[in-house]
Design a protein around this motif. Sequence first.
Motif, short mmCIF file in Angstrom:
data_model
loop_
_atom_site.label_atom_id
_atom_site.label_comp_id
_atom_site.label_asym_id
_atom_site.label_seq_id
_atom_site.Cartn_x
_atom_site.Cartn_y
_atom_site.Cartn_z
N ILE A 133 0.84 -1.21 0.00
CA ILE A 133 0.00 0.00 0.00
C ILE A 133 0.87 1.25 0.00
N ASN A 134 1.91 1.27 0.84
CA ASN A 134 2.82 2.42 0.85
C ASN A 134 3.44 2.63 -0.51
N ASN A 135 3.85 1.54 -1.15
CA ASN A 135 4.49 1.66 -2.47
C ASN A 135 3.51 2.17 -3.52
N LEU A 136 2.29 1.62 -3.53
CA LEU A 136 1.34 2.04 -4.57
C LEU A 136 0.85 3.46 -4.31
N PHE A 137 0.72 3.85 -3.03
CA PHE A 137 0.35 5.24 -2.74
C PHE A 137 1.42 6.19 -3.28
N ALA A 138 2.70 5.84 -3.07
CA ALA A 138 3.78 6.70 -3.53
C ALA A 138 3.81 6.79 -5.05
N LYS A 139 3.58 5.67 -5.73
CA LYS A 139 3.64 5.65 -7.19
C LYS A 139 2.48 6.41 -7.82
N THR A 140 1.31 6.29 -7.22
CA THR A 140 0.11 6.90 -7.81
C THR A 140 -0.19 8.29 -7.26
N ALA A 141 0.58 8.72 -6.25
CA ALA A 141 0.42 10.05 -5.64
C ALA A 141 -0.96 10.24 -5.01
N VAL A 142 -1.56 9.14 -4.49
CA VAL A 142 -2.79 9.27 -3.73
C VAL A 142 -2.43 9.40 -2.26
N ARG A 143 -3.29 10.07 -1.50
CA ARG A 143 -3.00 10.32 -0.10
C ARG A 143 -3.71 9.39 0.85
N ASP A 144 -4.79 8.77 0.41
CA ASP A 144 -5.58 7.96 1.32
C ASP A 144 -6.37 6.94 0.52
N ARG A 145 -7.12 6.10 1.25
CA ARG A 145 -7.82 5.00 0.60
C ARG A 145 -8.96 5.50 -0.29
N ALA A 146 -9.58 6.60 0.07
CA ALA A 146 -10.66 7.14 -0.77
C ALA A 146 -10.11 7.56 -2.13
N GLN A 147 -8.96 8.23 -2.14
CA GLN A 147 -8.35 8.61 -3.41
C GLN A 147 -7.89 7.37 -4.17
N ALA A 148 -7.43 6.34 -3.43
CA ALA A 148 -7.01 5.10 -4.09
C ALA A 148 -8.19 4.43 -4.79
N VAL A 149 -9.36 4.46 -4.16
CA VAL A 149 -10.56 3.88 -4.77
C VAL A 149 -10.88 4.61 -6.08
N ALA A 150 -10.84 5.94 -6.04
CA ALA A 150 -11.12 6.72 -7.26
C ALA A 150 -10.08 6.42 -8.34
N TYR A 151 -8.82 6.31 -7.94
CA TYR A 151 -7.76 6.00 -8.90
C TYR A 151 -8.00 4.62 -9.53
N ALA A 152 -8.36 3.64 -8.71
CA ALA A 152 -8.61 2.29 -9.22
C ALA A 152 -9.73 2.31 -10.25
N TYR A 153 -10.77 3.07 -9.98
CA TYR A 153 -11.89 3.14 -10.94
C TYR A 153 -11.46 3.81 -12.24
N ARG A 154 -10.72 4.92 -12.12
CA ARG A 154 -10.31 5.66 -13.33
C ARG A 154 -9.48 4.79 -14.26
N HIS A 155 -8.67 3.91 -13.68
CA HIS A 155 -7.76 3.10 -14.48
C HIS A 155 -8.27 1.67 -14.68
N GLY A 156 -9.50 1.41 -14.28
CA GLY A 156 -10.06 0.09 -14.50
C GLY A 156 -9.44 -1.01 -13.66
N ILE A 157 -8.83 -0.63 -12.52
CA ILE A 157 -8.18 -1.63 -11.67
C ILE A 157 -9.16 -2.05 -10.58
N SER A 158 -10.10 -2.87 -10.94
CA SER A 158 -11.04 -3.42 -9.97
C SER A 158 -11.62 -4.69 -10.55
N ARG A 159 -12.02 -5.58 -9.68
CA ARG A 159 -12.53 -6.86 -10.13
C ARG A 159 -13.93 -6.72 -10.71
N SER A 160 -14.60 -5.57 -10.46
CA SER A 160 -15.93 -5.35 -11.02
C SER A 160 -15.90 -4.61 -12.34
N SER A 161 -14.68 -4.16 -12.77
CA SER A 161 -14.58 -3.37 -14.00
C SER A 161 -14.82 -4.24 -15.22
#
Length: 224
Positions: A196-224
């Motif tokens: 999580i620390n590594n992916l937060f640093a790479k994607t420049a997200v600050r918290d889990r809410a931003q990570a969720v939005a990032y995952a959706y934008r890039h299609g990184i979810s099992r429901s996509s």
Amino acid sequence: MLLGLLPGIEVVGAAADGDEAVRLVAELAPDVVLMDLRMPRCDGVEATRRIRAGHPGTEVVVLTTYADDDSLFPALRAGARGYLTKDAGAEEIARAIADVRSGAAGLSPQVQRRLLESLSGQPADPQRTDPQPPGPERPPARAGLSDGLPAGLSAGLPDGLTAREAEVLALIAEGLSNAEIAAELFVSPSTVKTHINNLFAKTAVRDRAQAVAYAYRHGISRSS
């Protein structure tokens, strides 16, 4: 009473309604306010808006019975940085308080999932309010992306994410906690934190809410 028992937390005041909450924030300058939504005279959304406008150094975590869209989204738009339902335990409350004090968002897993559903346009499942525990009905842990994420992602992950980091991100987007991700992937919680620390640093997200939005934008979810 519960908050007073948590280490590192001092309860400096309690308010009966939103007007009193705004007045006490001005008087006591607390770091964090735990805000109910349904209150007489001035409700929690309006109180949150007034507190964040007049006292930006005070963060607001909503603690309410209600997790419907008409409660959740107005509270977040008013400036709340955290949102918990009243079945949250002491550990979850303490974690949310610590998260908002550090500049992150303190959102319960079900709230994170609802935000993802709203972004993706998928209706919320009223029968599913908590993450499913690991068990025989869950799919087995995956060695790579092909079983758990949209086809083709492993060939072109954004921002230098590894396959495992993207898989962890997909599980965050499902609303799973660190412990649940560890059980899902058969790794230790410390390994999950490292990913999580590594992916937060790479994607420049600050918290889990931003990570969720990032995952959706890039299609990184099992429901996509």
